[in-house]
Design a protein around this motif. Structure first.
Motif, PDB file in Angstrom:
ATOM      1  N   ILE A  74      15.823 -11.429   4.129  1.00 28.69           N
ATOM      2  CA  ILE A  74      16.998 -10.889   3.430  1.00 28.69           C
ATOM      3  C   ILE A  74      18.145 -10.513   4.364  1.00 28.69           C
ATOM      4  CG2 ILE A  74      15.728 -10.133   1.363  1.00 28.69           C
ATOM      5  CD1 ILE A  74      15.661  -7.359   2.393  1.00 28.69           C
ATOM      6  N   GLY A  75      17.958 -10.828   5.656  1.00 29.83           N
ATOM      7  CA  GLY A  75      19.068 -10.636   6.604  1.00 29.83           C
ATOM      8  C   GLY A  75      19.188  -9.208   7.118  1.00 29.83           C
ATOM      9  N   ASP A  76      18.294  -8.302   6.686  1.00 24.94           N
ATOM     10  CA  ASP A  76      18.399  -6.922   7.139  1.00 24.94           C
ATOM     11  C   ASP A  76      17.051  -6.209   7.064  1.00 24.94           C
ATOM     12  OD1 ASP A  76      19.626  -4.709   8.149  1.00 24.94           O
ATOM     13  OD2 ASP A  76      20.981  -4.395   6.467  1.00 24.94           O
ATOM     14  N   LYS A  77      16.997  -5.103   7.790  1.00 24.05           N
ATOM     15  CA  LYS A  77      15.775  -4.286   7.802  1.00 24.05           C
ATOM     16  C   LYS A  77      15.737  -3.383   6.565  1.00 24.05           C
ATOM     17  CE  LYS A  77      14.061  -0.366  10.403  1.00 24.05           C
ATOM     18  NZ  LYS A  77      14.069   0.451  11.607  1.00 24.05           N
ATOM     19  N   VAL A  78      14.592  -3.278   5.918  1.00 23.38           N
ATOM     20  CA  VAL A  78      14.466  -2.344   4.786  1.00 23.38           C
ATOM     21  C   VAL A  78      13.915  -1.018   5.315  1.00 23.38           C
ATOM     22  CG1 VAL A  78      13.387  -1.899   2.548  1.00 23.38           C
ATOM     23  CG2 VAL A  78      14.143  -4.221   3.130  1.00 23.38           C
ATOM     24  N   GLY A  79      12.863  -1.098   6.117  1.00 27.02           N
ATOM     25  CA  GLY A  79      12.382   0.111   6.788  1.00 27.02           C
ATOM     26  C   GLY A  79      11.406   0.941   5.984  1.00 27.02           C
ATOM     27  N   LEU A  80      11.454   2.255   6.218  1.00 27.79           N
ATOM     28  CA  LEU A  80      10.434   3.170   5.686  1.00 27.79           C
ATOM     29  C   LEU A  80      10.324   3.199   4.171  1.00 27.79           C
ATOM     30  CD1 LEU A  80      10.304   6.624   7.516  1.00 27.79           C
ATOM     31  CD2 LEU A  80       8.539   4.865   7.338  1.00 27.79           C
ATOM     32  N   SER A  81      11.432   2.920   3.490  1.00 34.37           N
ATOM     33  CA  SER A  81      11.387   3.022   2.021  1.00 34.37           C
ATOM     34  C   SER A  81      10.339   2.075   1.435  1.00 34.37           C
ATOM     35  CB  SER A  81      12.763   2.767   1.412  1.00 34.37           C
ATOM     36  OG  SER A  81      13.207   1.502   1.780  1.00 34.37           O
ATOM     37  N   ARG A  82       9.975   1.031   2.172  1.00 33.16           N
ATOM     38  CA  ARG A  82       8.919   0.115   1.710  1.00 33.16           C
ATOM     39  C   ARG A  82       7.557   0.800   1.642  1.00 33.16           C
ATOM     40  NH1 ARG A  82      10.017  -4.599   0.108  1.00 33.16           N
ATOM     41  NH2 ARG A  82      11.451  -5.948   1.210  1.00 33.16           N
ATOM     42  N   PHE A  83       7.413   1.910   2.366  1.00 38.77           N
ATOM     43  CA  PHE A  83       6.102   2.562   2.478  1.00 38.77           C
ATOM     44  C   PHE A  83       6.027   3.884   1.711  1.00 38.77           C
ATOM     45  CE2 PHE A  83       6.635  -0.438   5.831  1.00 38.77           C
ATOM     46  CZ  PHE A  83       5.392  -0.994   6.047  1.00 38.77           C
ATOM     47  N   ARG A  95       2.675   6.001   2.488  1.00 39.18           N
ATOM     48  CA  ARG A  95       1.301   5.532   2.634  1.00 39.18           C
ATOM     49  C   ARG A  95       1.035   5.291   4.113  1.00 39.18           C
ATOM     50  NH1 ARG A  95       0.439   0.304   3.967  1.00 39.18           N
ATOM     51  NH2 ARG A  95       1.936  -1.309   3.375  1.00 39.18           N
ATOM     52  N   LYS A  96      -0.259   5.340   4.490  1.00 34.53           N
ATOM     53  CA  LYS A  96      -0.519   5.146   5.920  1.00 34.53           C
ATOM     54  C   LYS A  96      -0.374   3.676   6.292  1.00 34.53           C
ATOM     55  CE  LYS A  96      -5.546   4.937   6.379  1.00 34.53           C
ATOM     56  NZ  LYS A  96      -6.724   5.654   6.857  1.00 34.53           N
ATOM     57  N   PHE A  97       0.104   3.436   7.499  1.00 36.80           N
ATOM     58  CA  PHE A  97       0.298   2.057   7.982  1.00 36.80           C
ATOM     59  C   PHE A  97       0.150   2.054   9.497  1.00 36.80           C
ATOM     60  CE2 PHE A  97       4.429   4.188   7.598  1.00 36.80           C
ATOM     61  CZ  PHE A  97       5.013   3.973   8.826  1.00 36.80           C
ATOM     62  N   THR A  98      -0.070   0.859  10.042  1.00 34.18           N
ATOM     63  CA  THR A  98      -0.089   0.784  11.510  1.00 34.18           C
ATOM     64  C   THR A  98       1.309   0.383  11.982  1.00 34.18           C
ATOM     65  OG1 THR A  98      -0.662  -1.557  11.606  1.00 34.18           O
ATOM     66  CG2 THR A  98      -2.518   0.013  11.574  1.00 34.18           C
ATOM     67  N   PHE A  99       1.594   0.677  13.238  1.00 32.95           N
ATOM     68  CA  PHE A  99       2.911   0.303  13.772  1.00 32.95           C
ATOM     69  C   PHE A  99       3.065  -1.223  13.760  1.00 32.95           C
ATOM     70  CE2 PHE A  99       5.748  -0.175  17.683  1.00 32.95           C
ATOM     71  CZ  PHE A  99       6.902  -0.010  16.946  1.00 32.95           C
ATOM     72  N   GLY A 100       1.951  -1.932  14.015  1.00 33.89           N
ATOM     73  CA  GLY A 100       1.983  -3.401  13.991  1.00 33.89           C
ATOM     74  C   GLY A 100       2.407  -3.905  12.623  1.00 33.89           C
ATOM     75  N   GLU A 101       1.816  -3.294  11.587  1.00 36.34           N
ATOM     76  CA  GLU A 101       2.138  -3.673  10.204  1.00 36.34           C
ATOM     77  C   GLU A 101       3.634  -3.417   9.922  1.00 36.34           C
ATOM     78  OE1 GLU A 101       0.506  -2.024   5.912  1.00 36.34           O
ATOM     79  OE2 GLU A 101      -0.527  -1.395   7.714  1.00 36.34           O
ATOM     80  N   TYR A 102       4.112  -2.294  10.426  1.00 37.82           N
ATOM     81  CA  TYR A 102       5.516  -1.918  10.201  1.00 37.82           C
ATOM     82  C   TYR A 102       6.463  -2.958  10.815  1.00 37.82           C
ATOM     83  CZ  TYR A 102       9.463   1.244   9.537  1.00 37.82           C
ATOM     84  OH  TYR A 102      10.654   1.802   9.120  1.00 37.82           O
ATOM     85  N   ARG A 103       6.129  -3.376  12.052  1.00 37.46           N
ATOM     86  CA  ARG A 103       6.997  -4.351  12.733  1.00 37.46           C
ATOM     87  C   ARG A 103       6.996  -5.701  12.039  1.00 37.46           C
ATOM     88  NH1 ARG A 103       5.403  -4.019  18.827  1.00 37.46           N
ATOM     89  NH2 ARG A 103       6.258  -6.108  18.768  1.00 37.46           N
ATOM     90  N   VAL A 104       5.804  -6.104  11.563  1.00 40.39           N
ATOM     91  CA  VAL A 104       5.716  -7.392  10.868  1.00 40.39           C
ATOM     92  C   VAL A 104       6.600  -7.352   9.615  1.00 40.39           C
ATOM     93  CG1 VAL A 104       4.150  -8.900   9.557  1.00 40.39           C
ATOM     94  CG2 VAL A 104       3.450  -8.009  11.799  1.00 40.39           C
ATOM     95  N   GLN A 105       6.540  -6.238   8.892  1.00 35.89           N
ATOM     96  CA  GLN A 105       7.336  -6.094   7.664  1.00 35.89           C
ATOM     97  C   GLN A 105       8.845  -6.166   7.971  1.00 35.89           C
ATOM     98  OE1 GLN A 105       6.116  -5.784   4.336  1.00 35.89           O
ATOM     99  NE2 GLN A 105       8.283  -6.263   4.018  1.00 35.89           N
ATOM    100  N   ILE A 106       9.242  -5.531   9.076  1.00 36.58           N
ATOM    101  CA  ILE A 106      10.669  -5.546   9.436  1.00 36.58           C
ATOM    102  C   ILE A 106      11.121  -6.956   9.782  1.00 36.58           C
ATOM    103  CG2 ILE A 106      12.270  -4.849  11.294  1.00 36.58           C
ATOM    104  CD1 ILE A 106      10.750  -2.095  11.033  1.00 36.58           C
ATOM    105  N   GLU A 107      10.308  -7.636  10.595  1.00 34.14           N
ATOM    106  CA  GLU A 107      10.687  -9.000  10.969  1.00 34.14           C
ATOM    107  C   GLU A 107      10.788  -9.896   9.744  1.00 34.14           C
ATOM    108  OE1 GLU A 107       8.308 -10.368  14.299  1.00 34.14           O
ATOM    109  OE2 GLU A 107       9.032  -8.627  15.430  1.00 34.14           O
ATOM    110  N   LYS A 108       9.871  -9.691   8.799  1.00 30.78           N
ATOM    111  CA  LYS A 108       9.879 -10.483   7.561  1.00 30.78           C
ATOM    112  C   LYS A 108      11.175 -10.191   6.771  1.00 30.78           C
ATOM    113  CE  LYS A 108       6.612 -11.418   3.770  1.00 30.78           C
ATOM    114  NZ  LYS A 108       7.133 -10.801   2.566  1.00 30.78           N
ATOM    115  N   ASP A 109      11.506  -8.929   6.645  1.00 29.44           N
ATOM    116  CA  ASP A 109      12.709  -8.563   5.890  1.00 29.44           C
ATOM    117  C   ASP A 109      13.979  -9.093   6.554  1.00 29.44           C
ATOM    118  OD1 ASP A 109      11.397  -7.279   3.814  1.00 29.44           O
ATOM    119  OD2 ASP A 109      11.408  -5.327   4.793  1.00 29.44           O
ATOM    120  N   VAL A 110      14.045  -8.945   7.893  1.00 25.27           N
ATOM    121  CA  VAL A 110      15.244  -9.420   8.599  1.00 25.27           C
ATOM    122  C   VAL A 110      15.394 -10.926   8.374  1.00 25.27           C
ATOM    123  CG1 VAL A 110      16.309  -9.769  10.868  1.00 25.27           C
ATOM    124  CG2 VAL A 110      15.276  -7.569  10.331  1.00 25.27           C
ATOM    125  N   LYS A 111      14.264 -11.643   8.424  1.00 21.90           N
ATOM    126  CA  LYS A 111      14.295 -13.098   8.261  1.00 21.90           C
ATOM    127  C   LYS A 111      14.653 -13.487   6.819  1.00 21.90           C
ATOM    128  CE  LYS A 111      11.376 -16.821   9.917  1.00 21.90           C
ATOM    129  NZ  LYS A 111      10.025 -17.053  10.420  1.00 21.90           N
TER     130      LYS A 111
END
Ligand SMILES: C=C1C[C@]23C[C@@]1(O)CC[C@H]2[C@@]12CC[C@H](O)[C@@](C)(C(=O)O1)[C@H]2[C@@H]3C(=O)O
Ligand SMILES: O=C(O)CCC(=O)C(=O)O
Ligand SMILES: [Fe+2]
Length: 367
Positions: free
Chosen positions: A356-365, A338-354
């Motif tokens: 669940i302790g790790d990055k989930v990445g593109l599979s979320r999209f 799905r389309k996303f902004t880079f800002g949205e992507y970074r926020v999602q990564i920071e949330k996941d790292v915080k």
């Protein structure tokens, strides 16, 4: 009493009855090691719990793959880009082919001088030698909070431990580094040659897939990119914990200069393979955003770093990124993400790292 297996600054680790049993903190002053982040202190509980029952070394840990071959990563001579049509086309095909099959390749004759790389390494080593108490302060180097990162504060188990520290620098922020002119000017000089290199590679990769290069020209530059200075301190548990967790990069494309220690590995056909350091070469890897923009044709390959037991390791990563507002959307049909902004992507990564302790990445999209 068990066998002492590691004495590191003011900490002694004891191995007994097939497991690590004690971490003894002595009263010794930290003296000249005051620049080391307190990994043993923050990871103490995880190490004691996780290493209990795990033998020393490879067996049981499941992480280190010392027997893994060093791979023949495609080595591409960029000098051919300024030769005749045939050479240029061949070079471009190799770049695109490596991005599809490996997501990683090495380049020589890349235009970044050895002198500049050495200067940057020197400045990098100097800044990491700053006492931990100073470099971990929010205002250090006049950079925004979280520019200095160490370990993984969200780790809950051995597999999430990162035994490394990094300055993760948004390039426009170096303007504020007025107290560190040498570091600042060296980073500026590096950015001024590595950004055009990244652009040239992206231009070739875009052209080979009929993606409009103007998209990258409009949205990406050195001023939207990051530089990450990495340091991997010697790690007494290097067969069991990572220097840097397995991850994909959140960039369009990343250019890495690693030292001669080795330890960078990538996932290829389901196996971890090591990238043999080549002093003449820079390592290039495709990031998540180019995987999304190419609708999965170019691969953002998983990679990780294994630290060394006795020596420190350094690397520099230039993340060629777009601005936060840039919309990431492939024109290829049917779209995978799905389309996303880079800002949205970074926020999602920071949330996941915080969380669940790790990055989930593109599979979320994924669609
Ligand atoms: C714990 C982590 C920090 C990190 C994401 C990760 O799960 C593992 C790798 C780290 C890394 C390396 C590349 C990029 O610099 C980064 C922003 C990313 O996407 O993965 C960082 C993440 C970070 O430092 O927050
Ligand atoms: O240290 C290395 O060789 C690679 C570092 C890396 O993967 C990163 O900074 O994203
Ligand atoms: Fe990376």
């Amino acid at each position: 009493m068990g066998k002492v297996v590691a004495v590191k600054s003011n900490i002694t680790l004891m191995y007994e009855k097939g497991a690590y049993m004690h971490i003894v903190f002595s009263e010794l002053p930290l003296s000249e090691m005051d620049y080391e982040p307190p990994f043993l202190e923050i990871y103490k509980a995880i190490l004691l719990q996780g290493l209990h029952g795990v033998g020393v070394g490879i067996s049981g840990s499941g992480i280190r793959n010392d027997k893994s071959e060093l791979c023949e990563l495609p080595l591409i001579d960029l000098g051919r880009l300024s030769l005749n049509h045939v050479e240029r086309e061949e070079c471009m095909r190799e770049i695109s082919g490596a991005a599809r099959t490996w997501g990683f390749f090495q380049v020589v004759n890349h235009g970044v001088s050895q002198e500049l790389l050495q200067n940057l390494r020197y400045e990098q080593m100097e800044v990491f030698r700053t006492p931990f108490a100073n470099k971990s302060q929010e205002c250090f180097l006049n950079l925004p909070a979280r520019s200095y990162r160490w370990g993984n504060p969200s780790a809950t188990n051995l597999r999430q431990i990162s035994w490394s520290e990094a300055f993760h620098i948004f390039l426009p922020d170096i303007a504020g580094m007025d107290q560190h002119q040498n570091l600042r000017s060296t980073i500026e000089a590096f950015a001024s040659v590595v950004a055009p290199l990244a652009e040239r590679l992206v231009q070739i990769l875009a052209q080979e897939l009929n993606i409009k290069f103007s998209y990258f020209q409009e949205n990406c530059s050195a001023n939207t990119s990051f530089l990450r200075l990495n340091r991997y301190p010697p790690c007494p548990f290097n067969s069991t914990v990572f220097g840097l967790l397995p991850h994909t990069d959140s960039s369009i494309l990343t250019i890495v200069n690693q030292d001669q220690i080795g330890g960078l590995q990538l996932m290829k056909d389901g196996k971890w393979v090591g990238i043999k350091p080549n002093p003449q070469a820079l390592v290039v890897n495709i990031g998540d955003l180019l995987q999304a923009l190419s609708n999965g044709i170019y691969k953002s390959a998983k990679h990780r770093v294994m630290g060394a037991e006795k020596v420190e390791r350094f690397s520099v990563a230039y993340f060629f990124n777009p601005s936060k507002e840039t919309v990431i959307e492939s024109e290829m049909m049917p779209p995978m993400y799905r389309k996303f902004t880079f800002g949205e992507y970074r926020v999602q990564i920071e949330k996941d790292v915080k969380e669940i302790g790790d990055k989930v990445g593109l599979s979320r999209f994924l669609l």
